[in-house]
Scaffold this active site. Structure first.
Site, PDB file in Angstrom:
ATOM      1  N   LYS A  35     -17.203  49.413   1.092  1.00 23.72           N
ATOM      2  CA  LYS A  35     -17.715  49.258  -0.028  1.00 23.72           C
ATOM      3  C   LYS A  35     -19.508  48.238   0.412  1.00 23.72           C
ATOM      4  CE  LYS A  35     -15.182  45.238  -2.511  1.00 23.72           C
ATOM      5  NZ  LYS A  35     -13.906  44.646  -1.736  1.00 23.72           N
ATOM      6  N   THR A 121      -9.995  30.559  -7.984  1.00 22.21           N
ATOM      7  CA  THR A 121      -8.992  29.471  -8.270  1.00 22.21           C
ATOM      8  C   THR A 121      -7.639  28.676  -7.636  1.00 22.21           C
ATOM      9  OG1 THR A 121      -9.549  30.538 -10.245  1.00 22.21           O
ATOM     10  CG2 THR A 121      -7.825  29.570 -10.697  1.00 22.21           C
ATOM     11  N   GLU A 151     -14.816  28.795 -11.406  1.00 20.94           N
ATOM     12  CA  GLU A 151     -15.435  29.991 -11.873  1.00 20.94           C
ATOM     13  C   GLU A 151     -15.845  30.418 -13.419  1.00 20.94           C
ATOM     14  OE1 GLU A 151     -18.193  31.895 -11.203  1.00 20.94           O
ATOM     15  OE2 GLU A 151     -17.958  32.398 -12.906  1.00 20.94           O
ATOM     16  N   PHE A 152     -15.725  30.861 -14.466  1.00 18.46           N
ATOM     17  CA  PHE A 152     -15.330  30.158 -15.893  1.00 18.46           C
ATOM     18  C   PHE A 152     -15.517  32.370 -16.293  1.00 18.46           C
ATOM     19  CE2 PHE A 152     -16.082  26.206 -15.016  1.00 18.46           C
ATOM     20  CZ  PHE A 152     -14.594  25.988 -15.423  1.00 18.46           C
ATOM     21  N   LEU A 153     -16.367  33.232 -15.579  1.00 23.28           N
ATOM     22  CA  LEU A 153     -17.181  34.254 -16.012  1.00 23.28           C
ATOM     23  C   LEU A 153     -15.246  35.116 -16.548  1.00 23.28           C
ATOM     24  CD1 LEU A 153     -15.921  36.982 -13.690  1.00 23.28           C
ATOM     25  CD2 LEU A 153     -17.569  36.174 -12.788  1.00 23.28           C
ATOM     26  N   LYS A 204     -10.533  23.439 -14.594  1.00 26.14           N
ATOM     27  CA  LYS A 204     -10.449  25.765 -13.942  1.00 26.14           C
ATOM     28  C   LYS A 204      -8.739  26.031 -14.228  1.00 26.14           C
ATOM     29  CE  LYS A 204     -10.497  29.879 -13.659  1.00 26.14           C
ATOM     30  NZ  LYS A 204     -11.781  30.930 -13.691  1.00 26.14           N
ATOM     31  N   PHE A 249     -10.714  33.730 -29.519  1.00 26.25           N
ATOM     32  CA  PHE A 249      -8.793  33.237 -28.670  1.00 26.25           C
ATOM     33  C   PHE A 249      -7.685  32.817 -30.153  1.00 26.25           C
ATOM     34  CE2 PHE A 249      -8.796  34.495 -24.252  1.00 26.25           C
ATOM     35  CZ  PHE A 249     -10.481  34.797 -23.844  1.00 26.25           C
ATOM     36  N   ALA A 252      -4.039  37.784 -32.610  1.00 24.66           N
ATOM     37  CA  ALA A 252      -3.017  38.531 -32.106  1.00 24.66           C
ATOM     38  C   ALA A 252      -2.967  39.762 -31.371  1.00 24.66           C
ATOM     39  CB  ALA A 252      -1.473  37.917 -33.844  1.00 24.66           C
ATOM     40  N   CYS A 260      -6.403  37.104 -14.370  1.00 26.12           N
ATOM     41  CA  CYS A 260      -6.027  35.610 -14.358  1.00 26.12           C
ATOM     42  C   CYS A 260      -5.043  34.206 -15.337  1.00 26.12           C
ATOM     43  CB  CYS A 260      -7.534  34.852 -14.803  1.00 26.12           C
ATOM     44  SG  CYS A 260      -8.189  35.353 -14.075  1.00 26.12           S
TER      45      CYS A 260
HETATM   46  C1  UGA Z   1     -10.184  34.611 -17.961  1.00 24.80           C
HETATM   47  C2  UGA Z   1     -11.136  33.606 -18.952  1.00 24.80           C
HETATM   48  O1  UGA Z   1     -11.228  34.133 -19.917  1.00 24.80           O
HETATM   49  C3  UGA Z   1     -12.216  33.797 -18.384  1.00 24.80           C
HETATM   50  O2  UGA Z   1     -13.510  32.605 -19.003  1.00 24.80           O
HETATM   51  C4  UGA Z   1     -11.733  33.645 -16.772  1.00 24.80           C
HETATM   52  O3  UGA Z   1     -13.522  32.324 -16.593  1.00 24.80           O
HETATM   53  C5  UGA Z   1     -11.255  34.511 -16.161  1.00 24.80           C
HETATM   54  O4  UGA Z   1      -9.949  34.402 -16.758  1.00 24.80           O
HETATM   55  C6  UGA Z   1     -11.133  33.832 -14.453  1.00 24.80           C
HETATM   56  O5  UGA Z   1     -10.538  32.974 -14.621  1.00 24.80           O
HETATM   57  O6  UGA Z   1     -11.427  34.064 -13.898  1.00 24.80           O
HETATM   58  P1  UGA Z   1     -10.320  37.497 -18.206  1.00 24.80           P
HETATM   59  O7  UGA Z   1      -9.205  37.652 -17.341  1.00 24.80           O
HETATM   60  O8  UGA Z   1     -11.289  38.528 -18.145  1.00 24.80           O
HETATM   61  O9  UGA Z   1     -10.685  36.274 -18.099  1.00 24.80           O
HETATM   62  O10 UGA Z   1     -10.592  37.988 -20.064  1.00 24.80           O
HETATM   63  P2  UGA Z   1      -9.790  36.939 -21.326  1.00 24.80           P
HETATM   64  O11 UGA Z   1     -11.077  38.053 -22.279  1.00 24.80           O
HETATM   65  O12 UGA Z   1      -9.847  36.007 -21.265  1.00 24.80           O
HETATM   66  O13 UGA Z   1      -8.900  38.223 -21.436  1.00 24.80           O
HETATM   67  C7  UGA Z   1      -7.113  37.360 -20.666  1.00 24.80           C
HETATM   68  C8  UGA Z   1      -6.531  38.633 -21.953  1.00 24.80           C
HETATM   69  O14 UGA Z   1      -5.971  37.805 -22.925  1.00 24.80           O
HETATM   70  C9  UGA Z   1      -6.861  39.790 -22.234  1.00 24.80           C
HETATM   71  O15 UGA Z   1      -5.706  40.818 -21.759  1.00 24.80           O
HETATM   72  C10 UGA Z   1      -7.166  39.910 -24.045  1.00 24.80           C
HETATM   73  O16 UGA Z   1      -6.689  41.246 -24.177  1.00 24.80           O
HETATM   74  C11 UGA Z   1      -6.534  38.831 -23.965  1.00 24.80           C
HETATM   75  N1  UGA Z   1      -6.655  38.026 -25.023  1.00 24.80           N
HETATM   76  C12 UGA Z   1      -8.392  37.950 -25.625  1.00 24.80           C
HETATM   77  C13 UGA Z   1      -6.076  37.977 -26.592  1.00 24.80           C
HETATM   78  O17 UGA Z   1      -4.873  38.325 -26.628  1.00 24.80           O
HETATM   79  N2  UGA Z   1      -6.345  37.603 -27.716  1.00 24.80           N
HETATM   80  C14 UGA Z   1      -7.713  37.300 -27.541  1.00 24.80           C
HETATM   81  O18 UGA Z   1      -7.904  36.582 -28.890  1.00 24.80           O
HETATM   82  C15 UGA Z   1      -8.278  37.051 -26.680  1.00 24.80           C
END
Ligand code: UGA
Length: 449
Positions: A35, A121, A151-153, A204, A249, A252, A260
């Site tokens: 890696k 986390t 981290e909030f990415l 977090k 968010f 549905a 996460c």
């Molecule tokens: C999430 C958070 O959005 C980040 O802010 C956080 O930093 C991260 O977890 C973490 O803790 O590392 P992530 O898991 O990459 O990020 O993805 P999201 O875009 O949040 O989506 C998560 C899930 O929710 C996906 O399965 C998505 O399809 C679902 N989702 C999202 C919905 O079903 N509806 C929505 O309106 C939004």
């Protein structure tokens, strides 16, 4: 200032790359030699838009390096960011083994005064434990402090989320730690929230769990919309104009996945229980999500009775678009159930196939074009809203499928557009279009889901 980042997963690698992008000197440590060699060439071990460029440029310009030699890396580090995984244990609690393994290596090797920053986390109180551990185990007579910096990415937008974050949260117990981290993040030019360590750790979990709660809430509303003839997309839109609710968010679907939300909801629920408190909203969030992820399977089963011998086109495998990550992707348990029912599966995903093959190798057929999956299919299940899927013309389903019955778990199509077509279309929280069944055109789907 010499910065070392422990762990090159989503959190560690993106943190390291972005810190070097704003001009810091960063060394990323990982145990995997292969890696490390790849990353030096600018090849990211994870699929993340923009990351390869950052790795290559900053490595070529001498600000970003990768090594397996943690002893040397930690020796003269001023700052160590810990970005290793905290996976879920059987009972839902967070497994901190990787965090403490790294702490052991830091304690044994660091020779300078050093600030250790926990980005992973971790349960509330972990930073206190990490500091006590480092101080007890340090080989050298130095000052080690610990700060929390969650981290909030989000995956798929990780680089942009980091370089243009909405906030940076710093949890510290000393002025010195605060000053160091303010200096590190000065160049990001983003709002900084300073709290104590326990509040930062809680921010977090509370942030992720609130977002998960929002999704489960909308999924329940969607299920109810189907029963009473309302349209969840319109409902979400109508709600979103209220700034107290917001427009994010509210989508549905078939539940949240990823590395996460599922883990962080369970971990906080477990932690509260361990403290003698039941987080009822989080418990409900988890239960709703567990149920929602089988929605398409249940619907298909109800529609066809038996799925034995039916050809099923599965479109989308990853837990969301923009990533090759399959962790907690609803596609995985649904494919299991379909196979157990005797269905024949042809799956398409623009980037997730290689990873899916590690779970299901010979049991299903894979194709690189969604149209290939549709050919002769008796039903289609859509698990991920990739552009490649959303942009598929509805006529293609009509034309290529044996019977154009579509179960769309991500509401990829407008109901109005579908109504023009000779298809049967079931989505989430909206009326079903039953144009294959001549005499029941456009009925509200009361029973199917
Ligand atoms: C999430 C958070 O959005 C980040 O802010 C956080 O930093 C991260 O977890 C973490 O803790 O590392 P992530 O898991 O990459 O990020 O993805 P999201 O875009 O949040 O989506 C998560 C899930 O929710 C996906 O399965 C998505 O399809 C679902 N989702 C999202 C919905 O079903 N509806 C929505 O309106 C939004």
């Amino acid at each position: 200032m010499k910065i070392v980042v422990a762990g090159t997963g989503y959190v560690g690698l993106v943190t390291g790359a972005c810190l070097s992008e704003v001009g810091h000197n960063v060394t990323c440590v990982d145990i995997d030699e292969n890696k490390v060699e790849k990353m030096k060439k600018g090849i990211s071990p994870i699929y993340e838009p923009g990351l390869d460029d950052l790795l290559k440029r900053n490595h070529d310009e001498g600000r970003l390096d990768f090594t397996t030699d943690y002893k040397n890396a930690y020796k003269d580090a001023d700052l160590v960011f810990i970005g290793v995984g905290t996976p879920e244990r059987e009972d839902g609690s967070a497994n901190l083994d990787y965090v403490f393994k790294v702490c052991e290596q830091i304690a044994k090797n660091v020779e300078n005064d050093c600030l250790v920053v926990v980005k992973s986390t971790v349960p509330i109180g972990t930073n206190d434990r990490v500091e006590a551990f480092l101080r007890e185990n340090a080989k050298n007579d130095i000052n080690i402090e610990v700060a929390s910096n969650p981290e909030f990415l989000a995956q798929g937008t990780a680089v942009v989320d980091t370089l243009h974050a909405k906030r940076i949260v710093i949890g510290v117990e000393s002025k010195r730690s605060e000053e160091i981290l303010r200096e590190v993040y000065e160049r990001y030019n983003q709002p900084i929230v300073v709290t104590n360590r326990r509040s930062a750790e809680m921010i977090k979990y509370a942030s992720n769990d609130f977002l998960a709660l929002k999704i489960s809430f909308m999924n329940e509303i969607a299920n109810f919309c189907e029963m009473v003839g309302a349209d969840v997309e319109d409902v979400a839109k109508g709600m979103s104009f209220d700034p107290r609710i917001g427009d994010k968010f509210l989508k549905a679907g078939i539940g949240y996945g990823g590395s996460c939300f599922p883990k962080d909801t369970k971990a906080l629920h477990w932690l509260a229980n361990d403290n003698g408190y039941e987080l009822k909203t989080i418990k409900a969030t988890i239960e709703v999500n567990q149920n929602q992820k089988y929605k398409l399977f249940r619907a298909a089963k109800q529609r066809f009775g038996s799925l034995k011998g039916l050809k099923v086109a599965v479109l989308g495998l990853t837990f969301k678009p923009g990533t090759d990550d399959l962790r907690e992707a609803p596609s995985i348990p649904n494919v299991r159930r379909l196979l157990d029912e005797g269905a024949e599966i042809v799956a398409y995903d623009p980037v997730g196939i290689d990873n899916f093959k590690r779970i299901y190798s010979n049991e299903i057929e894979y194709v690189n074009d969604p149209k290939e999956a549709l050919k002769g299919a008796d039903l289609t299940l859509i698990f991920t809203e990739w552009n490649e899927i959303k942009s598929l013309d509805l006529g293609v389903y009509e034309e290529l499928m044996n019977s154009a019955v579509i179960f769309d778990g991500r509401n990829c199509y407008e109901v109005n557009d579908v109504e023009e077509r000779k298809v049967e279309y079931h989505s989430v929280g909206r009326k079903a279009v039953l144009n294959l069944q001549n005499d029941v055109k456009n009925e509200v789907a009361v029973t199917l889901f």
